[in-house]
Design a protein around this motif. Sequence first.
Motif, PDB file in Angstrom:
ATOM      1  N   PHE A   1     102.673  79.945 122.774  1.00 30.66           N
ATOM      2  CA  PHE A   1     102.658  80.301 121.354  1.00 30.66           C
ATOM      3  C   PHE A   1     102.398  79.071 120.495  1.00 30.66           C
ATOM      4  O   PHE A   1     102.564  77.930 120.927  1.00 30.66           O
ATOM      5  CB  PHE A   1     103.967  80.993 120.961  1.00 30.66           C
TER       6      PHE A   1
ATOM      7  N   ALA B   1     100.319  84.186 119.982  1.00 26.07           N
ATOM      8  CA  ALA B   1     100.890  84.082 121.319  1.00 26.07           C
ATOM      9  C   ALA B   1      99.924  84.721 122.307  1.00 26.07           C
ATOM     10  O   ALA B   1      99.180  85.647 121.970  1.00 26.07           O
ATOM     11  CB  ALA B   1     102.247  84.773 121.380  1.00 26.07           C
TER      12      ALA B   1
ATOM     13  N   SER C   1      97.513  89.244 123.931  1.00 22.15           N
ATOM     14  CA  SER C   1      97.586  88.277 122.838  1.00 22.15           C
ATOM     15  C   SER C   1      98.165  88.914 121.586  1.00 22.15           C
ATOM     16  O   SER C   1      98.156  90.139 121.418  1.00 22.15           O
ATOM     17  CB  SER C   1      96.197  87.693 122.533  1.00 22.15           C
TER      18      SER C   1
ATOM     19  N   PHE D   1     106.665  89.749 117.206  1.00 23.96           N
ATOM     20  CA  PHE D   1     106.724  88.696 118.219  1.00 23.96           C
ATOM     21  C   PHE D   1     107.808  89.013 119.260  1.00 23.96           C
ATOM     22  O   PHE D   1     107.596  88.893 120.470  1.00 23.96           O
ATOM     23  CB  PHE D   1     107.003  87.365 117.531  1.00 23.96           C
TER      24      PHE D   1
ATOM     25  N   LEU E   1     108.871  80.677 126.972  1.00 27.75           N
ATOM     26  CA  LEU E   1     108.013  80.464 125.811  1.00 27.75           C
ATOM     27  C   LEU E   1     107.532  79.025 125.832  1.00 27.75           C
ATOM     28  O   LEU E   1     108.347  78.100 125.808  1.00 27.75           O
ATOM     29  CB  LEU E   1     108.801  80.758 124.538  1.00 27.75           C
TER      30      LEU E   1
ATOM     31  N   VAL F   1      96.543  78.476 121.472  1.00 28.77           N
ATOM     32  CA  VAL F   1      97.319  79.015 122.597  1.00 28.77           C
ATOM     33  C   VAL F   1      96.417  79.410 123.764  1.00 28.77           C
ATOM     34  O   VAL F   1      96.813  79.291 124.931  1.00 28.77           O
ATOM     35  CB  VAL F   1      98.210  80.197 122.169  1.00 28.77           C
TER      36      VAL F   1
END
Length: 268
Positions: free
Chosen positions: A17, A61, A67, A114, A126, A201
């Motif tokens: 992200f 992300a 995505s 998210f 993450l 990303v």
Amino acid sequence: MQTSAADGSSQQTIVFFDLETTGLGGVKPGLRGFGWSESSLDVMRVSSSSGPTCQLVQLAAVSGSRSLNLYTVPRCRMEPGAAKVTGLRVRRRQLFLHRRPVPTSPLQDVLLSFIAFLRALGRPLLAGHNIRRFDCRLLARALDETGLRTQFEGSVAGCVDTLPLAREVLKDCGMRSFKQEYLVKELMGVDYKAHDALEDVRSLQTLYYVLQPKPEVAARCTFSLSDVQEVVKEAAGDPKAKQCLLPGQRLLWQHLERPVKDTDGNAT
């Protein structure tokens, strides 16, 4: 996306992200040419970019082919440097990317989307570049403001900062820089559109699997959101809270605390 160990066993899913914000996540072009050290530049990034007035504008992300790319209108103005680098500008409460309007959502909706994205992948790791010192500080503040931190923390297994990870993996390779753009260029031979969160990303995901970090290296670069502490605290009435002040500047209440003399010279 599932990463695989050398013995073929399944490891943790990773979501990469990035945030674009109202303040610069990097430094002004050309400072390296004036003798600034990398550690000094890191301090500048943190102090100028994760203060209480810096706000999220774009969140992206990616995990494998999945995505997420969302925008929100910030409550504060875009810094000129950030607007120039990202192409993001606000005009009459409308967000523009390179002079074209983009769809936006309230900050809370962006964060809820998210969280849903993360949950759909089963509490992934993450990952991001320099996220411990920048992105995660800003993300934590946004989650606290919207009351979503608990939901978020229950949706991730941890956070991995790929900046120290790359430094460790490539420590004997003579790299002149560990900026993401430089690493992508040097290791992959690719130029990409930096400072667009979605492009960042996507390139980082590819870079990560080029680096092929060992599990123990990734573990050393893993932290939780609760480990992240604000560089600048926004706490009304807290005299210990650090403020974004220039040398010699004082807070308004500090000026008001100073005694004022009346016309007869008596302090009041």
